[in-house]
Write an enzyme that holds these catalytic residues in place. Sequence first.
Site, mmCIF file in Angstrom:
data_model
loop_
_atom_site.group_PDB
_atom_site.id
_atom_site.type_symbol
_atom_site.label_atom_id
_atom_site.label_comp_id
_atom_site.label_asym_id
_atom_site.label_seq_id
_atom_site.Cartn_x
_atom_site.Cartn_y
_atom_site.Cartn_z
ATOM 1 N N ARG A 57 0.828 -1.205 -0.072
ATOM 2 C CA ARG A 57 0.150 0.055 0.156
ATOM 3 C C ARG A 57 0.751 1.378 -0.145
ATOM 4 O O ARG A 57 0.527 2.374 -0.555
ATOM 5 C CB ARG A 57 -0.810 0.157 1.181
ATOM 6 N N LYS B 142 -5.993 1.355 0.450
ATOM 7 C CA LYS B 142 -6.816 0.158 0.143
ATOM 8 C C LYS B 142 -6.957 -0.911 1.274
ATOM 9 O O LYS B 142 -5.987 -1.306 1.536
ATOM 10 C CB LYS B 142 -6.664 -0.191 -1.080
#
Length: 190
Positions: free
Chosen positions: A118, A153
């Site tokens: 991420r 996310k």
Amino acid sequence: MAETLEPSRLISELDYCFSKFDSLMEKFNLEKLKTIGDSYMCVGGIPKPNKTHAIDSVLAALGMQTIMNDWRAMKIKNSEKYWTIRIGIHSGPLIAGVIGQKKFAYDVWGDTVNLASRMESSGLAEKINISGDTYYYVQDFFDCEYRGKILAKNKGQVDMYLVNGIKKEFLTEEGLPNSDFYKKYDSINS
């Protein structure tokens, strides 16, 4: 670029960059795990644990930036297409090993791996994006800029920082880590 370059040329370009990255892994005591297309995954602090893995990772990332900046300059000079790099780093516990029955490969698992991914995907082109956990370990060595809490996310809001370089008091005139940098660095593993 995969749509416009001949496959052999694309592989040659990736081989050039990844071979340079491999040299950095050795220099900074990091472990290359795998490449996936144009992604390069490495890890610090395994298989032999050390306390400088986050610093080593940032030093390698700065080296990757330099390699890619030089490569891009060469491409621009020759009026050729180039791609940009995005680097993400996170520090934390993980599980490492080999699983399965065929095509054995050393790999890592855990939330730390997911958050590192991420950091990369939430990063900015040509920048080194690090988590708050990594910042904790490297803040005394590197000039970092707080980006704020960024939505990652499946992770929610995560503190992220950009690494702008080695702190000025730790640089030689050539822009490399100086003896004060290494004194402080060596004291961590003592």
